[in-house]
Design an enzyme around this catalytic site. Structure first.
Site, PDB file in Angstrom:
ATOM      1  N   ARG A 296      66.750 154.253  33.745  1.00 58.89           N
ATOM      2  CA  ARG A 296      66.482 152.962  33.215  1.00 58.89           C
ATOM      3  C   ARG A 296      65.486 152.109  33.122  1.00 58.89           C
ATOM      4  O   ARG A 296      65.287 151.081  33.148  1.00 58.89           O
ATOM      5  CB  ARG A 296      67.356 152.145  34.161  1.00 58.89           C
ATOM      6  CG  ARG A 296      69.173 152.836  34.729  1.00 58.89           C
ATOM      7  CD  ARG A 296      69.898 152.609  33.055  1.00 58.89           C
ATOM      8  NE  ARG A 296      70.145 151.923  32.840  1.00 58.89           N
ATOM      9  CZ  ARG A 296      71.825 150.849  33.465  1.00 58.89           C
ATOM     10  NH1 ARG A 296      72.400 152.108  34.196  1.00 58.89           N
ATOM     11  NH2 ARG A 296      71.975 149.642  32.847  1.00 58.89           N
TER      12      ARG A 296
ATOM     13  N   ARG B   5      65.729 145.848  32.830  1.00 60.03           N
ATOM     14  CA  ARG B   5      65.538 143.870  32.904  1.00 60.03           C
ATOM     15  C   ARG B   5      64.422 143.981  33.226  1.00 60.03           C
ATOM     16  O   ARG B   5      63.906 142.624  33.299  1.00 60.03           O
ATOM     17  CB  ARG B   5      66.682 143.344  33.314  1.00 60.03           C
ATOM     18  CG  ARG B   5      67.439 143.407  32.180  1.00 60.03           C
ATOM     19  CD  ARG B   5      69.198 142.663  32.431  1.00 60.03           C
ATOM     20  NE  ARG B   5      69.485 144.465  33.654  1.00 60.03           N
ATOM     21  CZ  ARG B   5      70.435 143.143  34.537  1.00 60.03           C
ATOM     22  NH1 ARG B   5      71.503 142.496  34.817  1.00 60.03           N
ATOM     23  NH2 ARG B   5      71.174 145.017  34.774  1.00 60.03           N
TER      24      ARG B   5
ATOM     25  N   ARG C 222      65.654 140.804  24.925  1.00 52.55           N
ATOM     26  CA  ARG C 222      67.060 140.185  25.118  1.00 52.55           C
ATOM     27  C   ARG C 222      67.512 139.321  24.919  1.00 52.55           C
ATOM     28  O   ARG C 222      68.972 138.965  24.417  1.00 52.55           O
ATOM     29  CB  ARG C 222      66.232 140.887  26.763  1.00 52.55           C
ATOM     30  CG  ARG C 222      68.489 140.514  27.444  1.00 52.55           C
ATOM     31  CD  ARG C 222      67.757 141.331  28.899  1.00 52.55           C
ATOM     32  NE  ARG C 222      69.093 141.516  29.833  1.00 52.55           N
ATOM     33  CZ  ARG C 222      70.329 140.038  30.199  1.00 52.55           C
ATOM     34  NH1 ARG C 222      69.521 139.118  30.462  1.00 52.55           N
ATOM     35  NH2 ARG C 222      71.058 140.744  30.974  1.00 52.55           N
TER      36      ARG C 222
ATOM     37  N   ASP D  44      72.736 153.305  25.778  1.00 44.51           N
ATOM     38  CA  ASP D  44      73.743 152.717  26.644  1.00 44.51           C
ATOM     39  C   ASP D  44      75.425 154.606  26.299  1.00 44.51           C
ATOM     40  O   ASP D  44      75.377 154.844  25.780  1.00 44.51           O
ATOM     41  CB  ASP D  44      74.769 151.732  26.469  1.00 44.51           C
ATOM     42  CG  ASP D  44      75.405 151.861  28.365  1.00 44.51           C
ATOM     43  OD1 ASP D  44      74.332 150.800  29.427  1.00 44.51           O
ATOM     44  OD2 ASP D  44      76.784 151.974  28.493  1.00 44.51           O
TER      45      ASP D  44
ATOM     46  N   TYR E 285      85.205 154.373  33.156  1.00 44.86           N
ATOM     47  CA  TYR E 285      84.973 152.615  32.112  1.00 44.86           C
ATOM     48  C   TYR E 285      85.857 153.085  31.477  1.00 44.86           C
ATOM     49  O   TYR E 285      87.092 151.713  31.081  1.00 44.86           O
ATOM     50  CB  TYR E 285      83.978 152.214  31.722  1.00 44.86           C
ATOM     51  CG  TYR E 285      82.414 152.934  32.288  1.00 44.86           C
ATOM     52  CD1 TYR E 285      82.231 151.125  32.747  1.00 44.86           C
ATOM     53  CD2 TYR E 285      81.792 153.307  32.891  1.00 44.86           C
ATOM     54  CE1 TYR E 285      81.583 150.244  33.949  1.00 44.86           C
ATOM     55  CE2 TYR E 285      81.011 153.324  33.354  1.00 44.86           C
ATOM     56  CZ  TYR E 285      80.590 151.534  34.272  1.00 44.86           C
ATOM     57  OH  TYR E 285      79.494 152.260  35.135  1.00 44.86           O
TER      58      TYR E 285
HETATM   59  O1  1CP Z   1      67.307 154.291  31.194  1.00 41.76           O
HETATM   60  C1  1CP Z   1      67.143 154.002  30.587  1.00 41.76           C
HETATM   61  O2  1CP Z   1      66.391 153.699  30.434  1.00 41.76           O
HETATM   62  C2  1CP Z   1      67.506 154.218  29.485  1.00 41.76           C
HETATM   63  C3  1CP Z   1      68.909 153.421  28.878  1.00 41.76           C
HETATM   64  C4  1CP Z   1      69.574 153.372  29.684  1.00 41.76           C
HETATM   65  C5  1CP Z   1      70.474 154.552  30.044  1.00 41.76           C
HETATM   66  C6  1CP Z   1      70.454 155.737  30.384  1.00 41.76           C
HETATM   67  C7  1CP Z   1      70.944 151.973  29.390  1.00 41.76           C
HETATM   68  C8  1CP Z   1      70.695 150.546  29.283  1.00 41.76           C
HETATM   69  N1  1CP Z   1      72.029 152.290  30.466  1.00 41.76           N
HETATM   70  C9  1CP Z   1      72.117 154.496  30.650  1.00 41.76           C
HETATM   71  C10 1CP Z   1      73.152 154.687  31.225  1.00 41.76           C
HETATM   72  C11 1CP Z   1      74.014 153.893  31.785  1.00 41.76           C
HETATM   73  N2  1CP Z   1      74.462 152.559  31.691  1.00 41.76           N
HETATM   74  C12 1CP Z   1      74.549 154.514  32.776  1.00 41.76           C
HETATM   75  C13 1CP Z   1      73.982 155.745  33.936  1.00 41.76           C
HETATM   76  C14 1CP Z   1      73.077 155.363  34.550  1.00 41.76           C
HETATM   77  C15 1CP Z   1      73.478 154.468  35.882  1.00 41.76           C
HETATM   78  O3  1CP Z   1      74.660 154.833  36.811  1.00 41.76           O
HETATM   79  O4  1CP Z   1      72.316 153.647  36.077  1.00 41.76           O
HETATM   80  C16 1CP Z   1      75.801 153.906  33.052  1.00 41.76           C
HETATM   81  C17 1CP Z   1      76.850 153.814  34.574  1.00 41.76           C
HETATM   82  C18 1CP Z   1      75.694 151.996  31.871  1.00 41.76           C
HETATM   83  C19 1CP Z   1      76.724 151.342  32.136  1.00 41.76           C
HETATM   84  C20 1CP Z   1      76.674 150.393  32.150  1.00 41.76           C
HETATM   85  N3  1CP Z   1      75.342 149.318  31.277  1.00 41.76           N
HETATM   86  C21 1CP Z   1      75.718 149.937  33.013  1.00 41.76           C
HETATM   87  C22 1CP Z   1      76.476 149.696  34.681  1.00 41.76           C
HETATM   88  C23 1CP Z   1      77.697 148.972  35.494  1.00 41.76           C
HETATM   89  C24 1CP Z   1      77.968 149.318  36.374  1.00 41.76           C
HETATM   90  O5  1CP Z   1      79.262 149.693  36.708  1.00 41.76           O
HETATM   91  O6  1CP Z   1      77.552 148.714  37.501  1.00 41.76           O
HETATM   92  C25 1CP Z   1      74.749 148.079  32.978  1.00 41.76           C
HETATM   93  C26 1CP Z   1      75.047 146.935  33.213  1.00 41.76           C
HETATM   94  C27 1CP Z   1      74.868 148.666  31.210  1.00 41.76           C
HETATM   95  C28 1CP Z   1      74.336 147.658  30.082  1.00 41.76           C
HETATM   96  C29 1CP Z   1      72.495 148.171  30.515  1.00 41.76           C
HETATM   97  N4  1CP Z   1      72.724 149.624  29.786  1.00 41.76           N
HETATM   98  C30 1CP Z   1      70.944 149.519  29.414  1.00 41.76           C
HETATM   99  C31 1CP Z   1      70.712 148.048  29.739  1.00 41.76           C
HETATM  100  C32 1CP Z   1      69.397 148.208  30.643  1.00 41.76           C
HETATM  101  C33 1CP Z   1      71.875 147.808  30.551  1.00 41.76           C
HETATM  102  C34 1CP Z   1      71.464 146.318  30.745  1.00 41.76           C
HETATM  103  C35 1CP Z   1      71.600 145.018  29.838  1.00 41.76           C
HETATM  104  C36 1CP Z   1      70.934 144.011  30.043  1.00 41.76           C
HETATM  105  O7  1CP Z   1      71.683 143.357  30.840  1.00 41.76           O
HETATM  106  O8  1CP Z   1      70.516 143.777  29.017  1.00 41.76           O
END
Ligand code: 1CP
Length: 345
Positions: A27, A31, A40, A76, A153
């Site tokens: 990640r 943010r 964003r 994502d 999900y």
């Molecule tokens: O790693 C990187 O920099 C690339 C971008 C990336 C990746 C690999 C994002 C951007 N999401 C993911 C994978 C992802 N998404 C996972 C697997 C990795 C992990 O466990 O961290 C999961 C479970 C998600 C689902 C998801 N998308 C969540 C988690 C929700 C939960 O159940 O806790 C969230 C908050 C998102 C939104 C998201 N995806 C990515 C970002 C930067 C964000 C935040 C969006 C924002 O507020 O700007």
């Protein structure tokens, strides 16, 4: 195509020796970076994912700002359920919401195994642009969610600590659950093949919720499908499998033919090595919350981590995603501490 200037991660995944341990952060595009927050504010989450120029700019930010040894595609895991026909909303400060989750046979009939070029072509376009802009500086990591984590999900409809409704679905309607898992698997194989064809140098499968399952359930509900994905891809690109909390199955994960296995901070590197076997590359396992502490402590803890893994067969990383409240200077201190580490011999 000319060759990569920094191929430390790819070499490590092939089990080759390198001059130092490579490092990236899960990640890492997100943010905690002020440059990300600017975009964003201007664009919605899926606009950022679906516009190749924006996805490209965000993907490159941590390479330029923090100095990591790889870029990871900004996207994502939930773009896959979206492509299969489920609505996914990204709600400010709440995370993902799927308003019509899968609960019944009728719900399953609403979704499809899509043509990935039609539904996810924007990701392949982003990858092509990123490869061009990276100009061979570092490799590009593609990714997808593991089928079990996506099912979480798709059934629960939102994030959860326990994913109890997703588990209930698997335990009360196993035939339906396996049908869904197979549909996700088929979509994911085509999707990751498309990412590799577009230029991804390696791909990671995120099983963020693998550790919620017992060892037997992990085998039947998660690993069975990850195994199919690795088998379909491993001759095209090295595959990294990260199943958070599923340390009990590192041996069977290593047997899938994956090139690397991610581990979280709740297992000692030495024990993970015993479980996973001598040859496979391990990735991890710094506690992401440790980046909230002072820089001098980060440096001490990185030393400990590096020495515990030893030189070779290790990609330094966090044990899960970077937290949004981490200072950029602390993320950079982590990366620099890995790069400057000297093993004693
Ligand atoms: O790693 C990187 O920099 C690339 C971008 C990336 C990746 C690999 C994002 C951007 N999401 C993911 C994978 C992802 N998404 C996972 C697997 C990795 C992990 O466990 O961290 C999961 C479970 C998600 C689902 C998801 N998308 C969540 C988690 C929700 C939960 O159940 O806790 C969230 C908050 C998102 C939104 C998201 N995806 C990515 C970002 C930067 C964000 C935040 C969006 C924002 O507020 O700007």
């Amino acid at each position: 195509m000319s060759s990569l200037k920094n191929d430390l991660i790819l070499k490590t995944l092939r089990g080759e020796q390198t001059e130092r341990t490579p490092v990236w952060m899960m990640r890492q595009a997100g943010r905690y970076l002020p440059e990300y927050m600017v975009l964003r504010k201007k664009y919605s989450f899926f606009e950022r994912c679906q516009t190749p120029e924006l996805a490209c700019e965000i993907t490159l930010q941590p390479v330029d700002i923090v100095g990591v040894d790889a870029a990871i595609l900004f996207s994502d895991i939930l773009v896959v359920p979206q492509a299969m026909g489920l609505e996914v909303q990204m709600v400010e400060s709440k995370g993902p919401i799927l308003p019509d989750p899968i609960k019944t046979t009728n719900d399953l009939n609403r979704i499809i195994v899509p043509d990935v070029n039609e539904t996810l072509g924007y990701v392949f376009d982003a990858i092509k642009l990123i490869k061009q802009e990276l100009n061979n500086r570092v490799p590009l990591i593609g990714f997808a969610g593991a089928p079990w984590t996506l099912l979480c999900y798709m059934v629960q409809g939102k994030g959860s600590k326990t994913f109890d409704e997703a588990k209930e679905f698997c335990y009360t309607q196993p035939a339906l659950a396996h049908q869904l898992l197979q549909m996700i698997t088929d979509t994911t194989i085509a999707y990751l093949k498309g990412q590799i064809a577009a230029g991804a140098d390696t791909v990671q499968i995120f099983d963020s919720w693998g550790g919620l399952l017992s060892p037997d359930d992990f085998e039947n509900i998660s690993l069975k499908y990850i195994r199919q994905i690795v088998a379909a891809l491993k001759d095209e690109a090295p595959v990294i499998v990260f199943a958070k909390g599923a340390w009990h199955s590192l041996d069977s994960m290593a047997a899938t033919g994956a090139a690397g296995l991610g581990i979280d901070w709740c297992i000692k590197p030495q024990l993970a090595r015993q479980f996973a076997g001598k040859n496979i590359t391990l990735q991890g396992n710094f506690d992401p919350a440790r980046l909230l502490g002072p820089i001098s402590e980060i440096q001490k803890e990185v030393k400990k981590m590096m020495n515990a893994f030893g030189p070779g067969n290790h990609i330094a990383n966090l044990g899960h995603g970077i937290l949004p409240n981490v200072l950029v200077s602390h993320a950079k201190a982590f990366v620099d501490a890995v790069k400057n580490h000297q093993f004693e011999n």
